[in-house]
Scaffold this motif. Structure first.
Motif, PDB file in Angstrom:
ATOM      1  N   GLY A 107      40.060  40.643  39.027  1.00 25.75           N
ATOM      2  CA  GLY A 107      39.010  41.651  38.935  1.00 25.75           C
ATOM      3  C   GLY A 107      39.406  43.001  39.502  1.00 25.75           C
ATOM      4  O   GLY A 107      38.746  43.993  39.241  1.00 25.75           O
ATOM      5  N   SER A 108      40.477  43.047  40.285  1.00 27.89           N
ATOM      6  CA  SER A 108      40.909  44.322  40.857  1.00 27.89           C
ATOM      7  C   SER A 108      41.447  45.218  39.745  1.00 27.89           C
ATOM      8  O   SER A 108      41.949  44.758  38.733  1.00 27.89           O
ATOM      9  N   ARG A 109      41.333  46.534  39.944  1.00 22.84           N
ATOM     10  CA  ARG A 109      41.805  47.456  38.913  1.00 22.84           C
ATOM     11  C   ARG A 109      43.162  48.032  39.270  1.00 22.84           C
ATOM     12  O   ARG A 109      43.862  48.567  38.425  1.00 22.84           O
ATOM     13  N   TRP A 153      43.972  34.945  41.992  1.00 20.67           N
ATOM     14  CA  TRP A 153      44.909  36.025  41.662  1.00 20.67           C
ATOM     15  C   TRP A 153      45.069  36.138  40.159  1.00 20.67           C
ATOM     16  O   TRP A 153      44.937  35.162  39.441  1.00 20.67           O
ATOM     17  N   GLU A 154      45.376  37.338  39.698  1.00 24.27           N
ATOM     18  CA  GLU A 154      45.767  37.452  38.288  1.00 24.27           C
ATOM     19  C   GLU A 154      47.137  38.127  38.199  1.00 24.27           C
ATOM     20  O   GLU A 154      47.519  38.921  39.060  1.00 24.27           O
TER      21      GLU A 154
END
Ligand SMILES: [Zn+2]
Lengths: 475, 95
Positions: free
Chosen positions: A200-202, A3-4
């Motif tokens: 990595g998700s936008r 997760w970020e």
């Protein structure tokens, strides 16, 4: 899954004006409750707000330093809500035409945080909750104290970046004289917007807003806690609810806030009492040209111009009053590296021992400059000078008077030093024998004895030379 | 535009008003008329019109950062519906 964390900040900073943003009431902190109030800041019928010129000036200075574009034309809007800390039932702010937009702050490590906007607004009052009754006590002294709100883009990914940004913001605003940024007195307050998403998700995840963050430490811990909480929810297949959460320092956790936040429908509209502000290009240019030297610029100059180490330069510029003091001592003729040594050594130690902050150094810069001069010219030795500093620190800093009154001038008469050295050797036959037997340490002991006989006032080089000569003689 | 009674209730809530059934219907009707008027304005093409400024021909009304006397606390607190010696007393606010 990895997760970020995605974080944006809203920071409120009280401006260092003498009076409130729309009236002449004082902004000073800690006055008796409800003594800095008038019809304007308590929203009485018929009162007319008039904008404080200095609040505009300070806000523009802050905007320029944060790399913002200053709007040539801006205006004020009303943000309507009912809460007992707001006697007008609306807060004057800037929604549609904020003062500044699109800035950027370099927080080091190749990372830049974008500033979405910076606008002027007024502060609300303070409520004290009485645990014994169903009532709260309202103090309106803070109503109408000028604030700037600085809103970042969601560019942070960790608590460390947030703290680096806030440290830099605080230093910048202190150097500009825009605010004292005392988080414990509430002159710098920070709300954190936080969401998490798969690395990595936008797309942005659902965010929560964190409030009641009373220290940089609380901010860092609340961020870590809230990121963990959201990740746990998502990993259990449960949704994050968009809400405002309150950091509880004692429980080390965030909790949903009730009431006030349910109705976040502020029904903004332009404030009809306040005409718009149109800023002249020439005035903005003159302000931009007059921006003071910032902490990091000073630190770089101390290194290149004065040969200070990066660490020393950073410590000196980490608090503006300390940098100002140091520069004053140098201005008075002290060699910069010596001055830095004294300020970072004895002076900080003396402040620390008294629990004083750098803005309250009782010793005038001229006294420290004089002390350094006396050491440089050999009139005082360094240890005696340190004792003098301690003695005159709180007493007005009369260095020459103290040295004369206590007969502390450095003894640099070779005959007097030689006499003391002979007496010391005669009185310490064992040390002499040890030295002869090859124990090098014995010489240090003898030097100390000579110094003691001269009340520590002798030129150390002279003492060394005298002891060497006598030891040679005695071989 | 249709103004439902729930919407009227919501707007009333924001204004801290409590409406009974009859008042709610009446308000919804009045608000609907106001919104219809707005809808008439909305039908104009304003894409290239500058945002409306204030009606008064004023700008840059500023004052110097000079202190002026505040109200004596007694006088200020005289406006309060509930007070103690130093504070306004308000209904308990949470958090
Ligand atoms: Zn006032």
């Amino acid at each position: 899954m990895i997760w970020e964390t995605v974080i944006g900040l809203e920071t409120h900073v009280e401006l260092a004006t003498r009076t409130k943003i729309f009236c002449g009431c004082s902004t000073s902190f800690g006055a008796p409750p409800n003594t800095h109030c008038c019809p304007v800041c308590t929203g009485m019928p018929g009162a007319l707000p008039v904008l404080n010129r200095r609040a505009v000036l300070l806000a523009v200075r802050a905007g320029l330093a944060l790399g913002c574009t200053v709007s040539r034309r801006c205006a004020f809007d009303r943000n309507n809500y009912f809460y007992p800390d707001l006697p007008k039932a609306y807060q004057i702010s800037q929604l549609y035409l904020p003062l500044c937009r699109d800035g950027a702050v370099d927080i080091g490590g190749g990372k830049t945080i974008r500033i979405a906007e910076l606008h002027l607004e007024e502060d609300a009052g303070k409520l004290v909750h009485d645990p014994w009754t169903e009532q709260s006590l309202a103090d309106f002294n803070r109503c109408g104290v000028p604030l700037i709100e600085i809103v970042t883009r969601p560019d942070f990914s960790a608590a460390e970046e947030v703290i680096a940004y806030l440290e830099k913001l605080k230093l910048t605003l202190q150097y500009l004289g825009v605010s004292d940024c005392k988080i414990q007195e509430g002159s710098l307050r920070c709300d954190v917007n936080l969401s998490v998403r798969p690395a990595g998700s936008r797309e942005l995840g659902t965010r929560t807003e964190l409030k009641n963050l009373g220290s940089f430490k609380a901010i860092a811990r609340a961020i870590d806690y809230e990121a963990r909480r959201q990740i746990e929810l998502l990993e259990e297949g449960r949704p994050v609810v968009q809400q405002t959460r309150r950091w509880d320092e004692n429980k080390d956790a965030t909790f949903p806030m009730r009431s006030k936040e349910n109705a976040q429908d502020y029904r903004y509209f332009p404030d009809p009492d306040l005409p718009p502000l149109e800023l002249e290009e020439a005035w903005l240019d003159s302000l931009a040209a007059a921006q003071p030297e910032m902490a990091w610029e000073k630190a770089a100059r101390y290194q290149t111009q004065w040969g200070l180490s990066a660490d020393d330069a950073r410590t000196l510029t980490g608090r503006k009053p300390l940098a100002d003091y140091f520069e004053a001592v140098v201005e008075l003729g002290a060699p910069p590296r010596r001055a830095a040594g004294w300020v970072l050594g004895q002076l900080l130690a003396a402040l620390g021992a008294r629990g004083l902050e750098a803005e309250h150094i009782p010793l005038p810069p001229a006294a420290l400059a004089r002390l350094i001069h006396l050491v440089e010219t050999g009139a005082l030795n360094r240890n005696t000078a340190a004792r003098v500093l301690e003695a005159v620190f709180d007493a007005g800093g009369d260095v020459d008077g103290y040295v004369a009154a206590h007969g502390l001038g450095q003894i640099s008469d070779p005959a007097a030093v030689e006499e003391a050295a002979r007496a010391a050797l005669a009185a310490n036959p064992k040390a002499l024998a040890d030295w002869r037997a090859g124990k090098g340490k014995a010489k240090g002991f003898l030097v100390g004895q000579v110094m003691a006989r001269l009340q520590g006032r002798a030129d150390p080089a002279l003492v060394n030379r005298a002891v060497d000569a006598l030891l040679e003689e005695s071989k | 535009m249709r103004m439902s009674e729930e919407m009227a209730d919501y707007v009333a809530g924001l204004a801290m008003l409590e409406l009974d059934g009859e008042e709610r219907r009446e308000m919804a009707g009045e608000l609907e008329k106001i919104l219809d008027y707005m809808a008439a304005l909305d039908s104009l093409d304003t894409a290239h019109a500058p945002p409306p400024g204030p009606v008064l021909p004023l700008k840059n009304v500023l004052r110097p950062d000079e202190p002026a006397p505040s109200l004596p606390r007694e006088e200020l607190l005289a406006c309060a519906s509930a007070r103690d010696g130093e504070y306004f007393l308000t209904p308990r606010a949470v958090e």
